[in-house]
Design an enzyme around this catalytic site. Structure first.
Site, PDB file in Angstrom:
ATOM      1  CG  ASP A 193      -2.066   0.924   1.137  1.00  0.00           C
ATOM      2  OD1 ASP A 193      -2.305   1.467   0.046  1.00  0.00           O
ATOM      3  OD2 ASP A 193      -2.747   1.122   2.159  1.00  0.00           O
ATOM      4  N   GLY A 194       0.308   2.328  -0.576  1.00  0.00           N
ATOM      5  CA  GLY A 194       0.960   3.635  -0.504  1.00  0.00           C
ATOM      6  C   GLY A 194       1.581   4.115  -1.800  1.00  0.00           C
ATOM      7  CG  ASN A 195       2.184   1.494  -5.109  1.00  0.00           C
ATOM      8  OD1 ASN A 195       3.082   1.350  -4.301  1.00  0.00           O
ATOM      9  ND2 ASN A 195       1.714   0.516  -5.851  1.00  0.00           N
ATOM     10  N   GLY A 196       0.051   5.373  -4.410  1.00  0.00           N
ATOM     11  CA  GLY A 196      -0.602   6.625  -4.814  1.00  0.00           C
ATOM     12  C   GLY A 196      -0.036   7.811  -4.044  1.00  0.00           C
ATOM     13  NE  ARG A 197      -1.522   6.720   1.255  1.00  0.00           N
ATOM     14  CZ  ARG A 197      -1.575   5.822   2.231  1.00  0.00           C
ATOM     15  NH1 ARG A 197      -1.297   6.176   3.467  1.00  0.00           N
ATOM     16  NH2 ARG A 197      -1.889   4.576   1.965  1.00  0.00           N
ATOM     17  CD1 TRP A 198       7.295   6.700  -2.435  1.00  0.00           C
ATOM     18  CD2 TRP A 198       6.949   6.925  -4.643  1.00  0.00           C
ATOM     19  NE1 TRP A 198       8.526   6.710  -3.053  1.00  0.00           N
ATOM     20  CE2 TRP A 198       8.343   6.855  -4.411  1.00  0.00           C
ATOM     21  CE3 TRP A 198       6.501   7.070  -5.949  1.00  0.00           C
ATOM     22  CZ2 TRP A 198       9.289   6.919  -5.436  1.00  0.00           C
ATOM     23  CZ3 TRP A 198       7.427   7.137  -6.973  1.00  0.00           C
ATOM     24  CH2 TRP A 198       8.805   7.059  -6.715  1.00  0.00           C
TER      25      TRP A 198
ATOM     26  NE  ARG B 275      -4.299   6.838  -7.195  1.00  0.00           N
ATOM     27  CZ  ARG B 275      -4.199   6.609  -5.881  1.00  0.00           C
ATOM     28  NH1 ARG B 275      -3.966   7.614  -5.057  1.00  0.00           N
ATOM     29  NH2 ARG B 275      -4.336   5.403  -5.398  1.00  0.00           N
TER      30      ARG B 275
ATOM     31  CG  HIS C 105       0.003   2.007  -9.212  1.00  0.00           C
ATOM     32  ND1 HIS C 105      -0.221   1.645  -7.899  1.00  0.00           N
ATOM     33  CD2 HIS C 105      -1.101   2.724  -9.578  1.00  0.00           C
ATOM     34  CE1 HIS C 105      -1.389   2.108  -7.505  1.00  0.00           C
ATOM     35  NE2 HIS C 105      -1.942   2.766  -8.496  1.00  0.00           N
TER      36      HIS C 105
ATOM     37  CB  SER D 194      -8.596  -5.459  -3.672  1.00  0.00           C
ATOM     38  OG  SER D 194      -9.229  -4.215  -3.869  1.00  0.00           O
TER      39      SER D 194
ATOM     40  NE  ARG E   1      -7.403   2.097  -5.797  1.00  0.00           N
ATOM     41  CZ  ARG E   1      -6.237   2.145  -5.203  1.00  0.00           C
ATOM     42  NH1 ARG E   1      -5.168   2.450  -5.877  1.00  0.00           N
ATOM     43  NH2 ARG E   1      -6.125   1.893  -3.918  1.00  0.00           N
TER      44      ARG E   1
ATOM     45  CG  LEU F 114       9.922 -16.878  -3.859  1.00  0.00           C
ATOM     46  CD1 LEU F 114       9.852 -16.880  -2.331  1.00  0.00           C
ATOM     47  CD2 LEU F 114      10.296 -15.475  -4.350  1.00  0.00           C
TER      48      LEU F 114
END
Ligand code: FPP
Length: 235
Positions: free
Chosen positions: A15-20, A28, A32, A60, A66, A126
């Site tokens: 979370d937080g890509n948009g705010r970054w 935005r 991402h 999600s 959005r 992995l």
């Protein structure tokens, strides 16, 4: 009560890509893009940190709300990543899986997802699981539908439905439950992520925005996990 080592399965709400991006006065989608680069670094760091399973929340069931520009941009970004990272992931020994309801995704994206899963199925270094159009409630509802069909077909009796049979119908049926769930950007919510699977997971909510989440930040959180004790309901 036992001390934990490295978590085997780590799940991350990126979370937080948009705010970054907004903090930098940029669109935005740029956040991402930066988030995608971070994901690559975190995936690369996992084997060295002893993490066997990494599950990330990329989109999600609620993210369709959005703007059309952001949704289309994210879908394009997923497509680009699937195309550009496929070879590297295969060669790095990563087994890639997707969880979520694929039917609403563009056919080209669905095809790339299926191809990447097939191409990396033999890998064991992995296990990377990417949640796209994923919601925990939606997953449980879809699982229940499949389970009900098996009951209707006489393959399973209602008495056989337990907390061990139901998860066999979840998208995550081949994965162990996450030991640790991390959410970045300072929000302390689980937002419909792995609802069933995280019943006994440890949680770490960190202030770092996802594009600033370095392998060092990751290692530090894993170190904290090592000193926690998990009792799974026992005294
Ligand atoms: C949440 O930040 C992030 C997303 C909804 C998208 C996550 C996608 C990536 C990290 C891209 C790479 C993924 C793959 C699988 C290639 P936000 O937009 O909610 O941030 P905000 O809360 O600051 O608005």
């Amino acid at each position: 009560m036992s001390e934990q080592g490295t978590p085997r399965h780590v799940a991350i709400i990126m979370d937080g890509n948009g705010r970054w991006a907004q903090q930098r006065g940029r669109p935005r989608l740029l956040g991402h893009r930066a988030g995608g680069k971070r994901l690559r670094q975190v995936v690369e760091a996992c084997p060295g940190l002893g993490v066997e399973y990494l599950t990330v929340f990329a989109f999600s069931t609620e993210n369709w709300k959005r703007t059309q520009i952001e949704v289309a941009g994210l879908m394009k970004l997923f497509r680009q990543h699937l195309e550009s990272e496929a070879k590297g992931l295969e060669e790095a020994g990563v087994c890639v899986r997707f969880i979520g309801d694929r039917v609403r995704l563009e056919p080209v994206l669905q095809r790339l997802m299926a191809e990447l899963e097939a191409r990396t199925a033999h890998n064991t270094r992995l296990n990377l699981t990417i949640a796209i159009n994923y919601g925990g409630r939606d997953e449980v509802a879809r699982a229940t539908k499949r389970l009900a069909r098996d009951v209707a077909a006489g393959k399973l009796s209602p008495e056989e439905i337990t907390d061990e049979t139901l998860p066999r119908y979840l998208d995550t049926h081949v994965l162990p439950d996450p030991d640790l769930v991390i959410r970045t950007s300072g929000e302390a919510r689980i937002s419909n992520f792995l609802l069933w699977q995280s019943a006994y997971s440890e949680y770490e909510f960190v202030d770092t925005l996802w594009p600033d989440f370095t392998p060092d930040t990751f290692a530090e959180i894993l170190g904290r996990f090592g000193s926690r004790s998990r009792r799974f309901g026992a005294a």
